[in-house]
Design a protein around this motif. Structure first.
Motif, PDB file in Angstrom:
ATOM      1  N   ALA A  98       0.838  -1.201   0.000  1.00  0.00           N
ATOM      2  CA  ALA A  98       0.000   0.000   0.000  1.00  0.00           C
ATOM      3  C   ALA A  98       0.872   1.250   0.000  1.00  0.00           C
ATOM      4  O   ALA A  98       0.586   2.219  -0.718  1.00  0.00           O
ATOM      5  CB  ALA A  98      -0.921  -0.006   1.216  1.00  0.00           C
ATOM      6  N   ILE A  99       1.944   1.230   0.779  1.00  0.00           N
ATOM      7  CA  ILE A  99       2.860   2.379   0.825  1.00  0.00           C
ATOM      8  C   ILE A  99       3.519   2.593  -0.533  1.00  0.00           C
ATOM      9  O   ILE A  99       3.624   3.726  -1.021  1.00  0.00           O
ATOM     10  CB  ILE A  99       3.910   2.181   1.940  1.00  0.00           C
ATOM     11  N   ASN A 100       3.964   1.522  -1.165  1.00  0.00           N
ATOM     12  CA  ASN A 100       4.613   1.646  -2.477  1.00  0.00           C
ATOM     13  C   ASN A 100       3.669   2.231  -3.521  1.00  0.00           C
ATOM     14  O   ASN A 100       4.070   3.085  -4.320  1.00  0.00           O
ATOM     15  CB  ASN A 100       5.129   0.284  -2.942  1.00  0.00           C
ATOM     16  N   ILE A 101       2.422   1.783  -3.520  1.00  0.00           N
ATOM     17  CA  ILE A 101       1.440   2.305  -4.474  1.00  0.00           C
ATOM     18  C   ILE A 101       1.204   3.797  -4.228  1.00  0.00           C
ATOM     19  O   ILE A 101       1.188   4.598  -5.166  1.00  0.00           O
ATOM     20  CB  ILE A 101       0.105   1.522  -4.371  1.00  0.00           C
ATOM     21  N   LEU A 102       1.041   4.180  -2.972  1.00  0.00           N
ATOM     22  CA  LEU A 102       0.793   5.596  -2.665  1.00  0.00           C
ATOM     23  C   LEU A 102       1.993   6.472  -3.012  1.00  0.00           C
ATOM     24  O   LEU A 102       1.831   7.602  -3.474  1.00  0.00           O
ATOM     25  CB  LEU A 102       0.416   5.760  -1.195  1.00  0.00           C
ATOM     26  N   LYS A 103       3.191   5.960  -2.802  1.00  0.00           N
ATOM     27  CA  LYS A 103       4.383   6.733  -3.177  1.00  0.00           C
ATOM     28  C   LYS A 103       4.452   6.934  -4.691  1.00  0.00           C
ATOM     29  O   LYS A 103       4.844   8.005  -5.163  1.00  0.00           O
ATOM     30  CB  LYS A 103       5.645   6.043  -2.671  1.00  0.00           C
ATOM     31  N   LYS A 104       4.076   5.920  -5.454  1.00  0.00           N
ATOM     32  CA  LYS A 104       4.060   6.066  -6.912  1.00  0.00           C
ATOM     33  C   LYS A 104       3.014   7.086  -7.343  1.00  0.00           C
ATOM     34  O   LYS A 104       3.246   7.845  -8.286  1.00  0.00           O
ATOM     35  CB  LYS A 104       3.776   4.721  -7.580  1.00  0.00           C
ATOM     36  N   THR A 105       1.859   7.103  -6.662  1.00  0.00           N
ATOM     37  CA  THR A 105       0.834   8.078  -7.032  1.00  0.00           C
ATOM     38  C   THR A 105       1.271   9.503  -6.713  1.00  0.00           C
ATOM     39  O   THR A 105       0.858  10.442  -7.399  1.00  0.00           O
ATOM     40  CB  THR A 105      -0.507   7.787  -6.328  1.00  0.00           C
ATOM     41  N   LEU A 106       2.109   9.661  -5.692  1.00  0.00           N
ATOM     42  CA  LEU A 106       2.617  11.003  -5.382  1.00  0.00           C
ATOM     43  C   LEU A 106       3.444  11.568  -6.530  1.00  0.00           C
ATOM     44  O   LEU A 106       3.436  12.779  -6.768  1.00  0.00           O
ATOM     45  CB  LEU A 106       3.468  10.973  -4.109  1.00  0.00           C
ATOM     46  N   PHE A 107       4.164  10.711  -7.240  1.00  0.00           N
ATOM     47  CA  PHE A 107       4.972  11.180  -8.364  1.00  0.00           C
ATOM     48  C   PHE A 107       4.118  11.546  -9.564  1.00  0.00           C
ATOM     49  O   PHE A 107       4.504  12.377 -10.372  1.00  0.00           O
ATOM     50  CB  PHE A 107       6.005  10.127  -8.772  1.00  0.00           C
ATOM     51  N   ILE A 108       2.946  10.936  -9.677  1.00  0.00           N
ATOM     52  CA  ILE A 108       2.080  11.182 -10.827  1.00  0.00           C
ATOM     53  C   ILE A 108       1.249  12.441 -10.644  1.00  0.00           C
ATOM     54  O   ILE A 108       1.098  13.238 -11.559  1.00  0.00           O
ATOM     55  CB  ILE A 108       1.138   9.983 -11.064  1.00  0.00           C
ATOM     56  N   THR A 109       0.700  12.615  -9.451  1.00  0.00           N
ATOM     57  CA  THR A 109      -0.281  13.676  -9.232  1.00  0.00           C
ATOM     58  C   THR A 109       0.363  15.050  -9.143  1.00  0.00           C
ATOM     59  O   THR A 109       1.515  15.180  -8.736  1.00  0.00           O
ATOM     60  CB  THR A 109      -1.125  13.377  -7.979  1.00  0.00           C
ATOM     61  N   GLN A 110      -0.406  16.049  -9.552  1.00  0.00           N
ATOM     62  CA  GLN A 110       0.079  17.423  -9.509  1.00  0.00           C
ATOM     63  C   GLN A 110      -0.855  18.316  -8.698  1.00  0.00           C
ATOM     64  O   GLN A 110      -0.504  19.438  -8.374  1.00  0.00           O
ATOM     65  CB  GLN A 110       0.191  17.982 -10.921  1.00  0.00           C
ATOM     66  N   GLU A 111      -2.040  17.843  -8.365  1.00  0.00           N
ATOM     67  CA  GLU A 111      -3.035  18.614  -7.632  1.00  0.00           C
ATOM     68  C   GLU A 111      -2.699  18.587  -6.149  1.00  0.00           C
ATOM     69  O   GLU A 111      -2.519  17.514  -5.573  1.00  0.00           O
ATOM     70  CB  GLU A 111      -4.414  18.010  -7.897  1.00  0.00           C
ATOM     71  N   GLU A 112      -2.622  19.756  -5.527  1.00  0.00           N
ATOM     72  CA  GLU A 112      -2.123  19.864  -4.157  1.00  0.00           C
ATOM     73  C   GLU A 112      -2.996  19.127  -3.142  1.00  0.00           C
ATOM     74  O   GLU A 112      -2.493  18.419  -2.271  1.00  0.00           O
ATOM     75  CB  GLU A 112      -2.005  21.333  -3.763  1.00  0.00           C
ATOM     76  N   ASN A 113      -4.312  19.275  -3.239  1.00  0.00           N
ATOM     77  CA  ASN A 113      -5.191  18.615  -2.274  1.00  0.00           C
ATOM     78  C   ASN A 113      -5.108  17.100  -2.397  1.00  0.00           C
ATOM     79  O   ASN A 113      -5.167  16.390  -1.394  1.00  0.00           O
ATOM     80  CB  ASN A 113      -6.635  19.079  -2.446  1.00  0.00           C
ATOM     81  N   LEU A 114      -4.962  16.604  -3.598  1.00  0.00           N
ATOM     82  CA  LEU A 114      -4.815  15.168  -3.803  1.00  0.00           C
ATOM     83  C   LEU A 114      -3.491  14.670  -3.235  1.00  0.00           C
ATOM     84  O   LEU A 114      -3.429  13.599  -2.620  1.00  0.00           O
ATOM     85  CB  LEU A 114      -4.930  14.837  -5.294  1.00  0.00           C
ATOM     86  N   ILE A 115      -2.443  15.457  -3.385  1.00  0.00           N
ATOM     87  CA  ILE A 115      -1.143  15.102  -2.803  1.00  0.00           C
ATOM     88  C   ILE A 115      -1.251  15.023  -1.284  1.00  0.00           C
ATOM     89  O   ILE A 115      -0.764  14.077  -0.658  1.00  0.00           O
ATOM     90  CB  ILE A 115      -0.063  16.134  -3.224  1.00  0.00           C
ATOM     91  N   LEU A 116      -1.921  15.999  -0.692  1.00  0.00           N
ATOM     92  CA  LEU A 116      -2.060  16.005   0.760  1.00  0.00           C
ATOM     93  C   LEU A 116      -2.946  14.862   1.240  1.00  0.00           C
ATOM     94  O   LEU A 116      -2.707  14.285   2.303  1.00  0.00           O
ATOM     95  CB  LEU A 116      -2.594  17.355   1.228  1.00  0.00           C
ATOM     96  N   TYR A 117      -3.965  14.519   0.471  1.00  0.00           N
ATOM     97  CA  TYR A 117      -4.813  13.362   0.813  1.00  0.00           C
ATOM     98  C   TYR A 117      -3.994  12.071   0.801  1.00  0.00           C
ATOM     99  O   TYR A 117      -4.117  11.234   1.697  1.00  0.00           O
ATOM    100  CB  TYR A 117      -5.986  13.279  -0.164  1.00  0.00           C
ATOM    101  N   ILE A 118      -3.151  11.932  -0.202  1.00  0.00           N
ATOM    102  CA  ILE A 118      -2.304  10.739  -0.305  1.00  0.00           C
ATOM    103  C   ILE A 118      -1.309  10.711   0.861  1.00  0.00           C
ATOM    104  O   ILE A 118      -1.063   9.659   1.455  1.00  0.00           O
ATOM    105  CB  ILE A 118      -1.593  10.705  -1.673  1.00  0.00           C
ATOM    106  N   LYS A 119      -0.749  11.875   1.201  1.00  0.00           N
ATOM    107  CA  LYS A 119       0.179  11.937   2.337  1.00  0.00           C
ATOM    108  C   LYS A 119      -0.529  11.572   3.638  1.00  0.00           C
ATOM    109  O   LYS A 119       0.047  10.896   4.493  1.00  0.00           O
ATOM    110  CB  LYS A 119       0.807  13.321   2.445  1.00  0.00           C
ATOM    111  N   LEU A 120      -1.778  11.999   3.786  1.00  0.00           N
ATOM    112  CA  LEU A 120      -2.544  11.651   4.984  1.00  0.00           C
ATOM    113  C   LEU A 120      -2.752  10.143   5.057  1.00  0.00           C
ATOM    114  O   LEU A 120      -2.620   9.534   6.130  1.00  0.00           O
ATOM    115  CB  LEU A 120      -3.892  12.376   4.986  1.00  0.00           C
ATOM    116  N   ASN A 121      -3.036   9.515   3.923  1.00  0.00           N
ATOM    117  CA  ASN A 121      -3.172   8.061   3.896  1.00  0.00           C
ATOM    118  C   ASN A 121      -1.851   7.373   4.228  1.00  0.00           C
ATOM    119  O   ASN A 121      -1.831   6.342   4.905  1.00  0.00           O
ATOM    120  CB  ASN A 121      -3.700   7.589   2.543  1.00  0.00           C
TER     121      ASN A 121
END
Length: 165
Positions: A98-121
């Motif tokens: 789960a951590i690996n998947i979320l870290k990969k999504t952080l590299f893809i996303t550019q929207e700030e709120n989505l980045i913060l949501y992923i970081k919260l997860n």
């Protein structure tokens, strides 16, 4: 004299046809590029709809299909699939995946709120995994005043957990 006028006449028409030809080629390039993007986007939408249909049908091979889609695409649909995949891995207690998947999504996303949501997860998963130092590292990187309250609540919780150990 007539030869000079004729040459000027030819040059004007040559430049006119050259400019018209260049303009039409550029329009064709733009139209073909848009068609390619639309075709590629429609393909991604169809794959995303297929995954959503599979979710409703509860097929067994759904996770591998999602992983394949997530690894092959780098767009908003793959981000949504990645978040869903990490949620599934989290519920199966496969925290490192789960951590690996979320870290990969952080590299893809550019929207700030989505980045913060992923970081919260990610913080939630690290807390569940009892890796408090990594969770605190993520909390320290947050500078958004609107999300800061959420992260500060987790920071207090983490510090209490660290003290109780």
């Amino acid at each position: 004299m007539k030869k000079n006028k004729f040459m000027i006449f030819l040059k004007k028409y040559f430049y006119l046809f050259f400019c018209v030809g260049l303009f039409s080629l550029s329009i064709c390039t733009i139209v073909m590029g848009r068609n390619y993007k639309l075709k590629n986007n429609n393909k991604n939408i169809e794959e995303f709809k297929e995954i959503a249909d599979n979710l409703q049908k509860k097929k067994v091979d759904l996770i591998s299909t999602k992983q394949k889609f997530f690894n092959n695409n780098k767009n908003i649909y793959s981000i949504l699939v990645g978040i869903n995949l990490s949620k599934q891995f989290f519920s199966q207690k496969k925290y490192t995946q789960a951590i690996n998947i979320l870290k990969k999504t952080l590299f893809i996303t550019q929207e700030e709120n989505l980045i913060l949501y992923i970081k919260l997860n990610l913080v939630k998963i690290y807390v569940k995994k009892k890796d408090f130092s990594s969770a605190l590292d993520i909390i320290r990187t947050v500078n958004n005043s609107e999300w800061n309250d959420f992260f500060q609540q987790y920071k207090k919780f983490i510090l209490l957990k660290k003290r109780s150990q």
